[in-house]
Design a protein around this motif. Structure first.
Motif, PDB file in Angstrom:
ATOM      1  N   ARG A 135       6.612 -13.514  22.707  1.00  0.00           N
ATOM      2  CA  ARG A 135       6.351 -12.423  21.600  1.00  0.00           C
ATOM      3  C   ARG A 135       5.132 -12.519  21.189  1.00  0.00           C
ATOM      4  NH1 ARG A 135      10.750 -14.122  19.113  1.00  0.00           N
ATOM      5  NH2 ARG A 135       9.969 -15.184  17.365  1.00  0.00           N
ATOM      6  N   HIS A 136       4.436 -13.483  21.112  1.00  0.00           N
ATOM      7  CA  HIS A 136       2.717 -13.452  20.680  1.00  0.00           C
ATOM      8  C   HIS A 136       1.983 -13.218  21.645  1.00  0.00           C
ATOM      9  CE1 HIS A 136       3.779 -13.812  16.453  1.00  0.00           C
ATOM     10  NE2 HIS A 136       4.729 -14.711  16.677  1.00  0.00           N
ATOM     11  N   GLY A 137       2.297 -12.711  22.907  1.00  0.00           N
ATOM     12  CA  GLY A 137       1.340 -13.141  23.983  1.00  0.00           C
ATOM     13  C   GLY A 137       0.794 -14.262  24.733  1.00  0.00           C
ATOM     14  N   LEU A 138       1.549 -15.325  24.319  1.00  0.00           N
ATOM     15  CA  LEU A 138       1.251 -16.772  25.086  1.00  0.00           C
ATOM     16  C   LEU A 138       2.204 -16.882  25.935  1.00  0.00           C
ATOM     17  CD1 LEU A 138       0.486 -18.402  21.539  1.00  0.00           C
ATOM     18  CD2 LEU A 138      -1.242 -17.213  23.183  1.00  0.00           C
ATOM     19  N   ALA A 139       1.640 -17.944  27.031  1.00  0.00           N
ATOM     20  CA  ALA A 139       2.519 -18.272  28.043  1.00  0.00           C
ATOM     21  C   ALA A 139       2.634 -19.866  27.988  1.00  0.00           C
ATOM     22  CB  ALA A 139       1.727 -18.055  29.555  1.00  0.00           C
ATOM     23  N   LEU A 140       3.879 -20.270  28.246  1.00  0.00           N
ATOM     24  CA  LEU A 140       4.029 -21.625  28.158  1.00  0.00           C
ATOM     25  C   LEU A 140       4.878 -21.890  29.585  1.00  0.00           C
ATOM     26  CD1 LEU A 140       5.824 -22.451  24.453  1.00  0.00           C
ATOM     27  CD2 LEU A 140       3.497 -22.720  25.590  1.00  0.00           C
ATOM     28  N   ASP A 141       4.629 -23.179  30.262  1.00  0.00           N
ATOM     29  CA  ASP A 141       5.248 -23.549  31.308  1.00  0.00           C
ATOM     30  C   ASP A 141       6.388 -24.397  30.797  1.00  0.00           C
ATOM     31  OD1 ASP A 141       6.094 -24.568  33.616  1.00  0.00           O
ATOM     32  OD2 ASP A 141       4.268 -25.894  34.178  1.00  0.00           O
ATOM     33  N   PRO A 142       7.512 -23.589  31.384  1.00  0.00           N
ATOM     34  CA  PRO A 142       8.822 -24.317  30.784  1.00  0.00           C
ATOM     35  C   PRO A 142       9.201 -25.597  31.221  1.00  0.00           C
ATOM     36  CG  PRO A 142       9.404 -21.999  31.514  1.00  0.00           C
ATOM     37  CD  PRO A 142       8.011 -22.427  31.942  1.00  0.00           C
ATOM     38  N   ALA A 143       8.442 -26.060  32.436  1.00  0.00           N
ATOM     39  CA  ALA A 143       8.578 -27.140  33.031  1.00  0.00           C
ATOM     40  C   ALA A 143       7.268 -28.553  32.659  1.00  0.00           C
ATOM     41  CB  ALA A 143       8.993 -27.477  34.494  1.00  0.00           C
ATOM     42  N   GLY A 144       6.395 -27.956  31.880  1.00  0.00           N
ATOM     43  CA  GLY A 144       5.253 -28.588  31.456  1.00  0.00           C
ATOM     44  C   GLY A 144       4.931 -29.585  30.671  1.00  0.00           C
ATOM     45  N   ASP A 203      17.091 -24.999  15.038  1.00  0.00           N
ATOM     46  CA  ASP A 203      17.342 -24.281  16.366  1.00  0.00           C
ATOM     47  C   ASP A 203      17.395 -22.685  16.126  1.00  0.00           C
ATOM     48  OD1 ASP A 203      17.358 -24.056  19.018  1.00  0.00           O
ATOM     49  OD2 ASP A 203      19.434 -24.559  18.915  1.00  0.00           O
ATOM     50  N   THR A 204      16.619 -22.028  15.248  1.00  0.00           N
ATOM     51  CA  THR A 204      16.819 -20.622  15.182  1.00  0.00           C
ATOM     52  C   THR A 204      15.463 -20.100  15.252  1.00  0.00           C
ATOM     53  OG1 THR A 204      16.222 -20.686  12.975  1.00  0.00           O
ATOM     54  CG2 THR A 204      18.438 -20.948  13.116  1.00  0.00           C
ATOM     55  N   ASP A 205      15.424 -18.861  16.018  1.00  0.00           N
ATOM     56  CA  ASP A 205      14.225 -17.893  16.098  1.00  0.00           C
ATOM     57  C   ASP A 205      13.365 -17.879  14.900  1.00  0.00           C
ATOM     58  OD1 ASP A 205      15.092 -17.298  18.576  1.00  0.00           O
ATOM     59  OD2 ASP A 205      15.684 -15.400  18.306  1.00  0.00           O
ATOM     60  N   THR A 206      13.961 -17.932  13.659  1.00  0.00           N
ATOM     61  CA  THR A 206      13.081 -18.075  12.371  1.00  0.00           C
ATOM     62  C   THR A 206      12.235 -19.228  12.345  1.00  0.00           C
ATOM     63  OG1 THR A 206      14.678 -16.371  11.465  1.00  0.00           O
ATOM     64  CG2 THR A 206      13.359 -17.725  10.039  1.00  0.00           C
ATOM     65  N   ALA A 207      12.790 -20.371  12.568  1.00  0.00           N
ATOM     66  CA  ALA A 207      12.283 -21.797  12.383  1.00  0.00           C
ATOM     67  C   ALA A 207      11.305 -21.805  13.477  1.00  0.00           C
ATOM     68  CB  ALA A 207      13.518 -22.867  12.780  1.00  0.00           C
ATOM     69  N   GLU A 243       9.522 -19.107  14.719  1.00  0.00           N
ATOM     70  CA  GLU A 243       8.480 -18.468  14.094  1.00  0.00           C
ATOM     71  C   GLU A 243       7.398 -19.236  12.914  1.00  0.00           C
ATOM     72  OE1 GLU A 243       6.144 -15.120  13.936  1.00  0.00           O
ATOM     73  OE2 GLU A 243       7.214 -15.567  15.352  1.00  0.00           O
ATOM     74  N   ALA A 244       8.361 -19.733  12.149  1.00  0.00           N
ATOM     75  CA  ALA A 244       7.775 -20.445  10.999  1.00  0.00           C
ATOM     76  C   ALA A 244       6.748 -21.412  11.654  1.00  0.00           C
ATOM     77  CB  ALA A 244       8.692 -21.088  10.166  1.00  0.00           C
ATOM     78  N   ALA A 245       7.316 -22.265  12.657  1.00  0.00           N
ATOM     79  CA  ALA A 245       6.229 -23.217  13.173  1.00  0.00           C
ATOM     80  C   ALA A 245       4.957 -22.772  13.906  1.00  0.00           C
ATOM     81  CB  ALA A 245       7.181 -24.174  14.145  1.00  0.00           C
ATOM     82  N   TYR A 246       5.300 -21.587  14.360  1.00  0.00           N
ATOM     83  CA  TYR A 246       4.122 -20.900  15.174  1.00  0.00           C
ATOM     84  C   TYR A 246       3.022 -20.512  13.966  1.00  0.00           C
ATOM     85  CZ  TYR A 246       1.581 -17.166  17.238  1.00  0.00           C
ATOM     86  OH  TYR A 246       0.292 -16.370  17.750  1.00  0.00           O
TER      87      TYR A 246
END
Length: 233
Positions: free
Chosen positions: A146-155, A202-206, A208-211
């Motif tokens: 959502r913020h234009g960053l990429a994460l490797d799901p298995a990394g 385990d919510t999108d809001t949580a 986003e707050a961590a981000y």
């Protein structure tokens, strides 16, 4: 250590000089231009003797210099020394060849922190976990995208396999910090960020707050790790 104490003493003296509202107002007035003591007194509504006192305190702290007018040699102008204000920032962190963010499972906070660092600051960066999960949490991947960053799901990776000499290790969760505080732990964090675990909620809001929390901390840390070069005069 002596140099560190000397730097602290200088910064404390500048902070003390700025601790009076009138002196701070004088510094504000000189931020964009020079002025004579008389002009300062007129603009701020201060008597001559008080202006003289405050100017002396600021000059003794290294914040101001006096120059003689090239026109009317009887006049003196006050000039701000902006480098002294810049020096109030904490000193840079020395010896950080690479930044490594660590959390428990290496599935959310440390992954987001590394991605943010890579995007905003640049330079070598990695992430790891004290008890790494098998995959990056899907909500972490989602907020990163959502913020234009990429994460490797298995990394994901274990801290013992990632950290090496010369790394600046930052624990971004309490559990990892406390686990690695053990004298027998193979890695000891240099910094600790107490970022709440979004996986617990385990919510999108949580997530986003961590981000947002991590982004703010990284914006503050970045200049301390990679200070901007001084501009030549």
């Amino acid at each position: 250590m002596t140099d560190d104490l000397s730097s602290l003493e200088v910064r404390a003296r500048v902070h003390a000089a700025l601790g009076d509202p009138a002196r701070l107002a004088i510094v504000d007035a000189l931020t964009l231009g020079d002025a004579s003591p008389g002009e300062i007194g007129h603009d701020l509504g201060l008597p001559t003797n008080l202006v003289a006192h405050h100017v002396k305190v600021l000059q003794d702290a290294g914040l101001l210099t006096r120059t003689r007018s090239e026109g009317d040699r009887r006049r003196v102008y006050l000039r701000l020394v902006p480098e002294v204000l810049t020096s109030l920032a904490p000193p840079p962190l020395a010896g950080a060849e690479r930044v490594v963010f660590v959390c428990t499972h290496n599935s959310a906070r440390s992954q987001l922190a590394a991605a943010l660092w890579r995007d905003r600051i640049g330079g070598p960066v990695a992430s790891a976990g004290t008890h790494p999960a098998a995959r990056v949490h899907p909500r972490a991947v989602k907020v990163a995208h959502r913020h234009g960053l990429a994460l490797d799901p298995a990394g994901t990776a274990h801290v013992g396999d990632i950290v090496r000499d010369g790394d600046l290790v930052i624990a971004v969760c309490d559990n990892a910090h406390e686990d690695l505080a053990d004298p027998d732990a193979p890695v000891h964090p240099r910094l600790h960020w107490s970022v709440p675990d979004p996986v617990r909620v385990d919510t999108d809001t949580a997530f986003e707050a961590a981000y947002i929390d991590l982004a703010d901390r990284i914006n503050r840390l970045g200049p301390a790790v990679h200070p901007a070069p001084r501009r030549s005069q």
